[in-house]
Structures are given as structure tokens and as C-alpha cells.
Design a protein around this motif. Structure first.
Motif, PDB file in Angstrom:
ATOM      1  N   VAL A  64       0.625  -1.319   0.019  1.00 25.59           N
ATOM      2  CA  VAL A  64      -0.051  -0.032   0.072  1.00 25.59           C
ATOM      3  C   VAL A  64       0.981   1.280  -0.106  1.00 25.59           C
ATOM      4  CG1 VAL A  64      -1.727   1.283   1.304  1.00 25.59           C
ATOM      5  CG2 VAL A  64      -1.705  -1.066   1.357  1.00 25.59           C
ATOM      6  N   LEU A  65       0.744   2.075  -1.096  1.00 26.71           N
ATOM      7  CA  LEU A  65       1.752   3.242  -1.025  1.00 26.71           C
ATOM      8  C   LEU A  65       0.559   4.412  -0.500  1.00 26.71           C
ATOM      9  CD1 LEU A  65       2.522   3.175  -4.766  1.00 26.71           C
ATOM     10  CD2 LEU A  65       3.732   2.193  -2.698  1.00 26.71           C
ATOM     11  N   SER A  66       1.221   5.356   0.196  1.00 26.12           N
ATOM     12  CA  SER A  66       0.758   6.569   0.541  1.00 26.12           C
ATOM     13  C   SER A  66       1.250   8.140   0.284  1.00 26.12           C
ATOM     14  CB  SER A  66       0.653   6.437   2.051  1.00 26.12           C
ATOM     15  OG  SER A  66      -0.014   7.275   2.666  1.00 26.12           O
ATOM     16  N   ARG A  67       0.524   8.707   0.062  1.00 25.57           N
ATOM     17  CA  ARG A  67       1.085  10.160  -0.165  1.00 25.57           C
ATOM     18  C   ARG A  67       0.104  11.327   0.118  1.00 25.57           C
ATOM     19  NH1 ARG A  67      -1.026  12.401  -5.309  1.00 25.57           N
ATOM     20  NH2 ARG A  67      -1.854  10.601  -6.550  1.00 25.57           N
ATOM     21  N   ASP A  68       0.723  12.469   0.703  1.00 22.43           N
ATOM     22  CA  ASP A  68      -0.415  13.463   1.272  1.00 22.43           C
ATOM     23  C   ASP A  68      -0.301  14.507   0.317  1.00 22.43           C
ATOM     24  OD1 ASP A  68      -0.625  11.733   3.152  1.00 22.43           O
ATOM     25  OD2 ASP A  68       0.250  12.918   4.823  1.00 22.43           O
ATOM     26  N   THR A  69      -1.412  15.145  -0.039  1.00 24.42           N
ATOM     27  CA  THR A  69      -1.444  16.613  -0.853  1.00 24.42           C
ATOM     28  C   THR A  69      -2.604  17.390   0.140  1.00 24.42           C
ATOM     29  OG1 THR A  69      -1.668  15.310  -2.492  1.00 24.42           O
ATOM     30  CG2 THR A  69      -1.440  17.524  -3.149  1.00 24.42           C
ATOM     31  N   ASP A  70      -2.198  18.433   0.842  1.00 23.36           N
ATOM     32  CA  ASP A  70      -3.058  19.452   1.143  1.00 23.36           C
ATOM     33  C   ASP A  70      -4.296  18.750   1.926  1.00 23.36           C
ATOM     34  OD1 ASP A  70      -1.620  21.534   0.174  1.00 23.36           O
ATOM     35  OD2 ASP A  70      -2.683  21.318  -1.821  1.00 23.36           O
ATOM     36  N   GLY A  71      -3.778  17.732   3.030  1.00 19.95           N
ATOM     37  CA  GLY A  71      -4.990  17.465   3.980  1.00 19.95           C
ATOM     38  C   GLY A  71      -5.538  16.201   3.103  1.00 19.95           C
ATOM     39  N   VAL A  72      -4.989  15.828   2.171  1.00 19.69           N
ATOM     40  CA  VAL A  72      -5.784  14.545   1.382  1.00 19.69           C
ATOM     41  C   VAL A  72      -4.620  13.446   1.313  1.00 19.69           C
ATOM     42  CG1 VAL A  72      -6.791  13.457  -0.644  1.00 19.69           C
ATOM     43  CG2 VAL A  72      -7.235  16.066  -0.016  1.00 19.69           C
ATOM     44  N   ARG A  73      -4.891  12.340   2.123  1.00 25.09           N
ATOM     45  CA  ARG A  73      -4.126  11.143   1.897  1.00 25.09           C
ATOM     46  C   ARG A  73      -4.696  10.208   0.818  1.00 25.09           C
ATOM     47  NH1 ARG A  73      -1.806   8.666   7.219  1.00 25.09           N
ATOM     48  NH2 ARG A  73      -0.824  10.853   6.722  1.00 25.09           N
ATOM     49  N   VAL A  74      -3.471   9.928  -0.059  1.00 21.19           N
ATOM     50  CA  VAL A  74      -4.036   9.065  -1.327  1.00 21.19           C
ATOM     51  C   VAL A  74      -3.583   7.514  -0.808  1.00 21.19           C
ATOM     52  CG1 VAL A  74      -3.935   8.788  -3.804  1.00 21.19           C
ATOM     53  CG2 VAL A  74      -4.160  10.950  -3.145  1.00 21.19           C
ATOM     54  N   LEU A  75      -4.271   6.553  -0.821  1.00 24.05           N
ATOM     55  CA  LEU A  75      -3.698   5.323  -0.555  1.00 24.05           C
ATOM     56  C   LEU A  75      -3.812   4.531  -1.877  1.00 24.05           C
ATOM     57  CD1 LEU A  75      -5.196   4.477   2.945  1.00 24.05           C
ATOM     58  CD2 LEU A  75      -2.849   5.240   2.540  1.00 24.05           C
ATOM     59  N   THR A  76      -2.694   3.918  -2.140  1.00 21.99           N
ATOM     60  CA  THR A  76      -2.879   2.979  -3.498  1.00 21.99           C
ATOM     61  C   THR A  76      -2.365   1.838  -3.137  1.00 21.99           C
ATOM     62  OG1 THR A  76      -2.211   5.069  -4.640  1.00 21.99           O
ATOM     63  CG2 THR A  76      -1.777   3.170  -5.793  1.00 21.99           C
ATOM     64  N   VAL A  77      -3.398   0.600  -3.644  1.00 22.43           N
ATOM     65  CA  VAL A  77      -3.039  -0.822  -3.516  1.00 22.43           C
ATOM     66  C   VAL A  77      -2.009  -0.892  -4.575  1.00 22.43           C
ATOM     67  CG1 VAL A  77      -3.975  -2.778  -3.591  1.00 22.43           C
ATOM     68  CG2 VAL A  77      -5.485  -1.220  -2.528  1.00 22.43           C
ATOM     69  N   ASP A  78      -1.008  -1.426  -4.360  1.00 27.66           N
ATOM     70  CA  ASP A  78       0.332  -1.487  -5.035  1.00 27.66           C
ATOM     71  C   ASP A  78       0.882  -3.045  -5.496  1.00 27.66           C
ATOM     72  OD1 ASP A  78       2.146  -0.415  -7.035  1.00 27.66           O
ATOM     73  OD2 ASP A  78       3.743  -0.331  -5.506  1.00 27.66           O
ATOM     74  N   ARG A  79      -0.192  -3.647  -6.369  1.00 25.90           N
ATOM     75  CA  ARG A  79       0.250  -4.977  -6.705  1.00 25.90           C
ATOM     76  C   ARG A  79      -0.128  -5.216  -8.030  1.00 25.90           C
ATOM     77  NH1 ARG A  79      -1.956  -9.879  -4.156  1.00 25.90           N
ATOM     78  NH2 ARG A  79      -0.069 -10.903  -4.599  1.00 25.90           N
ATOM     79  N   PRO A  80       0.252  -4.192  -8.945  1.00 19.84           N
ATOM     80  CA  PRO A  80      -0.137  -4.091 -10.318  1.00 19.84           C
ATOM     81  C   PRO A  80      -0.156  -5.541 -11.057  1.00 19.84           C
ATOM     82  CG  PRO A  80       1.830  -2.678 -10.166  1.00 19.84           C
ATOM     83  CD  PRO A  80       1.340  -3.301  -8.829  1.00 19.84           C
ATOM     84  N   ASP A  81       0.905  -6.220 -10.739  1.00 20.11           N
ATOM     85  CA  ASP A  81       1.074  -7.565 -11.676  1.00 20.11           C
ATOM     86  C   ASP A  81      -0.192  -8.520 -11.294  1.00 20.11           C
ATOM     87  OD1 ASP A  81       3.401  -6.418 -11.344  1.00 20.11           O
ATOM     88  OD2 ASP A  81       4.513  -8.082 -10.536  1.00 20.11           O
ATOM     89  N   LYS A  82      -0.695  -8.236 -10.099  1.00 21.90           N
ATOM     90  CA  LYS A  82      -1.874  -9.228  -9.701  1.00 21.90           C
ATOM     91  C   LYS A  82      -3.235  -8.217  -9.804  1.00 21.90           C
ATOM     92  CE  LYS A  82       0.603 -12.937  -9.204  1.00 21.90           C
ATOM     93  NZ  LYS A  82       0.635 -13.677 -10.034  1.00 21.90           N
TER      94      LYS A  82
END
Ligand code: CO8
Length: 260
Positions: A6-24
Motif C-alpha cells: 500500500v503506497l501513501s502520499r499526502d497533498t493538502d490534507g488529502v491522503r491518497v492510498l494506493t493498493v500496489d500489486r499491479p502484476d496481480k
């Protein structure tokens, strides 16, 4: 040490969580479910985060379901445990005191649709496909999908999707009320982030009141639901943000909400 799924990045009070298993196609194995659970728990506690976006890596899938390879080897006891870990995550998201927007960038199937339905809003790319194909695997949805689909889109749609197992395209998902908006795939990120920014700028205690009243109200009778609403409404009169919001309207200016 293996990289987090799970990747996580923040921009101006918003946290974006990304499920990161693109091969599956971002399938949910136990490690991913647990990483998501920890990520949502941390976001709930982080005062700097006012809204979340959940998505999947790559352009093909949001999440193509629970990990079929992992499930194939499970005993009944382990299957039950797997289902409970997933249900705990979905419930945590649904009961999060901050709004969560699913950015559905492709396939949202099985556990992937269940994950999207646990979020508070769903924005889908026009290329997305959504469904509950578990019957084709000799299974049924196990992360709360039968219940959330029923509540979100009604009995006819829940039975159609779960019995037939065939996915629907984004336009039909919008018609069924399964998603809130459909946008061209190229505009998905910008449109979703715009929506998230609007949520992040809103009065957090008011958003929390809405989430409590609507989510809990949807699970009980009208009398109790109205009591939830009145309790939340009354509580907001104790907040500085309510004074600020109403004063800003009267003074014809933009409110500055402080989460107090
Ligand atoms: N689990 C594990 N791996 C997956 C999954 C999945 N759900 N979906 C895709 N993958 C893998 C494929 O196996 C493939 O891996 P590899 O390259 O190593 O062979 C890779 O992702 C790419 O997938 P495809 O080659 O199949 O890609 P296509 O473009 O041909 O097809 C589809 C895309 C149509 C999305 C297809 O991958 C598919 O049908 N996936 C499975 C969809 C599905 O049935 N999902 C429901 C799973 S069951 C579930 O979610 C139950 C939830 C409740 C659990 C309760 C626990 C008890």
C-alpha cells in the motif's frame, strides 16, 4: 524487508492510498488487507488528514478481488479468518470519521467492489468494470458485499450482480447507484482530487456528523436514525466551526474551518 503493498502520499490534507500489486491487478492478499487496515487506522488518528482517496496501481484495475491464489489453499477455518480480516477493514473504512473517496480506475471485482462500496463516495473511470463474480469461483462475496450492495443499490441489483456474476460497465454502475460519478479515464485523477480537496476544506466536525448520521442511520430504524441526526446536529452548536460557517455566510466571505 518486502515493500508495502500500500503506497501513501499526502497533498493538502488529502491522503491518497494506493493498493500496489499491479502484476496481480491489485488483488487483496492477507498482507494487503492488513496494510490497508493499518493505513486507515493511522489516517483516522492524523489530525492533518481531512479526506482520503483510495485507488489501485496501474491503469487496468482498482482491485480485481481477493487473492484467488491465496484463497485456493485455505481451510474453512482459515477462510473464515480471511473473511473476518477483510470485513474488519471494510467496517473500519465505512466507520472512519473522515470521508473516503474510491477512485475506481479499472476493474473493481469481488473484494475490490466490496472495498469500493465501503468507501463513502465512488468516482469511476468510464473504462471501469464492477461486479461480484464470486459465484463463478464457487464462492459468494465474503467481505460484506452481499450486505453493502443490497443497501447501496437495492435487492434487484444485488441479486442480479451476485447471482449472475457478470460485471457491469461504469455507465450501468452509475444507473444502479453503485458509483456517484463517471468521468473519462484521462480525467479521473484530477476530478477525484478536486472532490477530495472540497471535502478537505469543509468543516471536519460537520462531515463527521454526516458520516455518523448516514452510515449508522442506514443500519437502524427511522426513529433511532432521527435521534442520531438530532444528537449530531445539536453537538455542532458547540463547535467553533459552526459559528465560523454561519458568520462567514452573514459577512459574505469564505469560511475558514479549524476542526474545532
Ligand atoms: N487474485 C489473484 N490474482 C489475480 C486476481 C485475483 N483476484 N485477478 C487477477 N489476478 C492475476 C492473474 O492471475 C494474472 O497473474 P499472472 O500474470 O501471474 O497469471 C494477473 O493478475 C493479470 O490478470 P489476467 O491475466 O487474468 O488479466 P486479464 O486482463 O486477462 O483479465 C480480469 C482481467 C478479467 C480482471 C481477470 O484477471 C479476472 O477475472 N480476475 C479475477 C476476478 C475475480 O474473480 N475476482 C473475485 C475474487 S473472489 C473475491 O474477491 C472474494 C472476496 C471475499 C473473500 C472472502 C474470503 C473468505
Amino acid at each position: 524487508m518486502t515493500a508495502s503493498p500500500v503506497l501513501s502520499r499526502d497533498t493538502d490534507g488529502v491522503r491518497v492510498l494506493t493498493v500496489d500489486r499491479p502484476d496481480k491487478l491489485n488483488a487483496l492478499n492477507r498482507q494487503t488487507l492488513e496494510a490497508l487496515d493499518a493505513a486507515f487506522a493511522a489516517a483516522a488518528e492524523d489530525a492533518g488528514i481531512r479526506a482520503l482517496v483510495l485507488t489501485g496501481s496501474g491503469s487496468k484495475a482498482f482491485v480485481a478481488g481477493a487473492d484467488i491464489a491465496e484463497m485456493n489453499g485455505l481451510t474453512a477455518i482459515e477462510g473464515r479468518e480471511f473473511s473476518l480480516v477483510g470485513q474488519r477493514l471494510m467496517r473500519r473504512i465505512e466507520r472512519l470519521p473522515k470521508p473516503v473517496v474510491a477512485m475506481v480506475n479499472g476493474y473493481a471485482l469481488g473484494g475490490g467492489l466490496e472495498l469500493a462500496m465501503a468507501c463513502h463516495l465512488r468516482v469511476a473511470a468510464d473504462s471501469a468494470r464492477l461486479g461480484q463474480p464470486e459465484v463463478g469461483l464457487g464462492l459468494i462475496p465474503g467481505f460484506g458485499g452481499t450486505q453493502r450492495l443490497l443497501r447501496l443499490a437495492g435487492r434487484a441489483a444485488a441479486l442480479e450482480l451476485c447471482l449472475l456474476g457478470a460485471p457491469v460497465d461504469a455507465a450501468r454502475a452509475l444507473q444502479l447507484g453503485l458509483v456517484n460519478r463517471v468521468v473519462p479515464a484521462a480525467e479521473l485523477e484530477a476530478e477525484t482530487m478536486k472532490l477530495a480537496a472540497q471535502l478537505a476544506a469543509a468543516a471536519p466536525l460537520a462531515l463527521r456528523g454526516v458520516l455518523d448520521a448516514v452510515v449508522l442511520g442506514g443500519e437502524c430504524g427511522i426513529e433511532e436514525g432521527l435521534q442520531f441526526e438530532t444528537a449530531q446536529f445539536a453537538l455542532l452548536f458547540a463547535s467553533e466551526d459552526m459559528r465560523e460557517g454561519t458568520a462567514a455566510f452573514l459577512e459574505k466571505r469564505k469560511p475558514q474551518f479549524r476542526n474545532r
